[in-house]
Motif scaffolding. Structure first.
Motif, PDB file in Angstrom:
ATOM      1  N   VAL A  12       0.862  -1.181   0.000  1.00  0.00           N
ATOM      2  CA  VAL A  12       0.000   0.000   0.000  1.00  0.00           C
ATOM      3  C   VAL A  12       0.896   1.228   0.000  1.00  0.00           C
ATOM      4  O   VAL A  12       1.802   1.346   0.830  1.00  0.00           O
ATOM      5  N   THR A  13       0.636   2.127  -0.944  1.00  0.00           N
ATOM      6  CA  THR A  13       1.379   3.376  -1.064  1.00  0.00           C
ATOM      7  C   THR A  13       0.418   4.538  -0.877  1.00  0.00           C
ATOM      8  O   THR A  13      -0.620   4.589  -1.532  1.00  0.00           O
ATOM      9  N   LEU A  14       0.762   5.441   0.014  1.00  0.00           N
ATOM     10  CA  LEU A  14      -0.003   6.675   0.218  1.00  0.00           C
ATOM     11  C   LEU A  14       0.829   7.822  -0.330  1.00  0.00           C
ATOM     12  O   LEU A  14       1.954   8.054   0.112  1.00  0.00           O
ATOM     13  N   ARG A  15       0.261   8.526  -1.298  1.00  0.00           N
ATOM     14  CA  ARG A  15       0.949   9.655  -1.927  1.00  0.00           C
ATOM     15  C   ARG A  15       0.414  10.951  -1.324  1.00  0.00           C
ATOM     16  O   ARG A  15      -0.756  11.276  -1.499  1.00  0.00           O
ATOM     17  N   GLU A  16       1.301  11.636  -0.606  1.00  0.00           N
ATOM     18  CA  GLU A  16       0.934  12.918  -0.003  1.00  0.00           C
ATOM     19  C   GLU A  16       0.923  14.030  -1.036  1.00  0.00           C
ATOM     20  O   GLU A  16       0.192  14.998  -0.902  1.00  0.00           O
ATOM     21  N   SER A  17       1.789  13.903  -2.024  1.00  0.00           N
ATOM     22  CA  SER A  17       1.900  14.910  -3.079  1.00  0.00           C
ATOM     23  C   SER A  17       2.632  14.269  -4.253  1.00  0.00           C
ATOM     24  O   SER A  17       2.994  13.093  -4.192  1.00  0.00           O
ATOM     25  N   HIS A  18       2.909  15.058  -5.268  1.00  0.00           N
ATOM     26  CA  HIS A  18       3.631  14.536  -6.425  1.00  0.00           C
ATOM     27  C   HIS A  18       5.116  14.334  -6.125  1.00  0.00           C
ATOM     28  O   HIS A  18       5.824  13.737  -6.934  1.00  0.00           O
ATOM     29  N   VAL A  19       5.590  14.782  -4.961  1.00  0.00           N
ATOM     30  CA  VAL A  19       7.010  14.638  -4.630  1.00  0.00           C
ATOM     31  C   VAL A  19       7.272  13.818  -3.363  1.00  0.00           C
ATOM     32  O   VAL A  19       8.427  13.603  -3.006  1.00  0.00           O
ATOM     33  N   ALA A  20       6.218  13.355  -2.673  1.00  0.00           N
ATOM     34  CA  ALA A  20       6.430  12.613  -1.425  1.00  0.00           C
ATOM     35  C   ALA A  20       5.372  11.538  -1.227  1.00  0.00           C
ATOM     36  O   ALA A  20       4.174  11.805  -1.366  1.00  0.00           O
ATOM     37  N   TRP A  21       5.821  10.315  -0.910  1.00  0.00           N
ATOM     38  CA  TRP A  21       4.912   9.214  -0.618  1.00  0.00           C
ATOM     39  C   TRP A  21       5.615   8.197   0.248  1.00  0.00           C
ATOM     40  O   TRP A  21       6.834   8.223   0.403  1.00  0.00           O
ATOM     41  N   ALA A  22       4.819   7.309   0.831  1.00  0.00           N
ATOM     42  CA  ALA A  22       5.353   6.237   1.676  1.00  0.00           C
ATOM     43  C   ALA A  22       4.573   4.961   1.387  1.00  0.00           C
ATOM     44  O   ALA A  22       3.399   5.009   1.015  1.00  0.00           O
ATOM     45  N   SER A  23       5.240   3.831   1.574  1.00  0.00           N
ATOM     46  CA  SER A  23       4.625   2.527   1.306  1.00  0.00           C
ATOM     47  C   SER A  23       4.857   1.574   2.461  1.00  0.00           C
ATOM     48  O   SER A  23       5.815   1.719   3.226  1.00  0.00           O
ATOM     49  N   TYR A  24       3.977   0.596   2.541  1.00  0.00           N
ATOM     50  CA  TYR A  24       4.144  -0.544   3.439  1.00  0.00           C
ATOM     51  C   TYR A  24       3.882  -1.801   2.636  1.00  0.00           C
ATOM     52  O   TYR A  24       2.858  -1.906   1.967  1.00  0.00           O
ATOM     53  N   GLU A  25       4.813  -2.731   2.696  1.00  0.00           N
ATOM     54  CA  GLU A  25       4.709  -3.980   1.951  1.00  0.00           C
ATOM     55  C   GLU A  25       4.645  -5.142   2.937  1.00  0.00           C
ATOM     56  O   GLU A  25       5.416  -5.175   3.890  1.00  0.00           O
ATOM     57  N   ARG A  26       3.723  -6.061   2.682  1.00  0.00           N
ATOM     58  CA  ARG A  26       3.631  -7.222   3.573  1.00  0.00           C
ATOM     59  C   ARG A  26       3.265  -8.470   2.804  1.00  0.00           C
ATOM     60  O   ARG A  26       2.702  -8.422   1.722  1.00  0.00           O
ATOM     61  N   SER A  27       3.606  -9.602   3.400  1.00  0.00           N
ATOM     62  CA  SER A  27       3.280 -10.905   2.844  1.00  0.00           C
ATOM     63  C   SER A  27       1.900 -11.325   3.299  1.00  0.00           C
ATOM     64  O   SER A  27       1.378 -10.842   4.287  1.00  0.00           O
ATOM     65  N   LEU A  28       1.348 -12.273   2.567  1.00  0.00           N
ATOM     66  CA  LEU A  28       0.096 -12.890   2.994  1.00  0.00           C
ATOM     67  C   LEU A  28       0.392 -14.279   3.500  1.00  0.00           C
ATOM     68  O   LEU A  28       1.289 -14.933   3.053  1.00  0.00           O
TER      69      LEU A  28
END
Length: 132
Positions: free
Chosen positions: A116-132
């Protein structure tokens, strides 16, 4: 590895505790573009990663309790800095729950990961990756 990404957005209000956050310690709003990427090494019996319609529907459902909310007032976030990174994890974990109960269809049980990636703006975002 195959992947499918669906997109939605949320609008929230929140504040942070800690000097590292500077002026964001005050109540402020944020609009996030939210991308949910579903991964698997092989396509399912229908030759897809996941039903895109169901994936989009479930993402919307997971985001609904967060949308247009002041997260400072939500019991689930009491005492938590609702950083972009932390929210990405919450959304990913809730999507995994939806996969596990079959909400994305039987073929989704072959998924091996979600990012899941949350984009705060066109220059900054953060992601979290996980297994199932």
């Amino acid at each position: 590895m195959f992947s499918v990404t669906v997109r939605d957005h949320i609008m929230i209000a929140h504040s942070f505790r800690g000097e590292v956050f500077g002026p964001a310690q005050r109540l402020h709003g944020a609009t996030f573009v939210v991308d949910a990427t579903f991964r698997r090494p092989e396509l399912d019996a229908d030759n897809i990663v996941v039903d895109m319609g169901l994936a989009a529907q479930e993402l919307k459902g997971v985001l609904a309790p967060l949308n247009y909310r002041n997260l400072d007032d939500e019991a689930a976030f009491a005492g938590v800095n609702t950083s972009t990174e932390a929210l990405a994890q919450v959304i990913a974990d809730r999507l995994v729950e939806r996969v596990r109960v079959g909400a994305l269809g039987e073929g989704a049980h072959g998924l091996t990961g979600i990012t899941v990636t949350l984009r705060e703006s066109h220059v900054a975002w953060a992601s979290y990756e996980r297994s199932l």
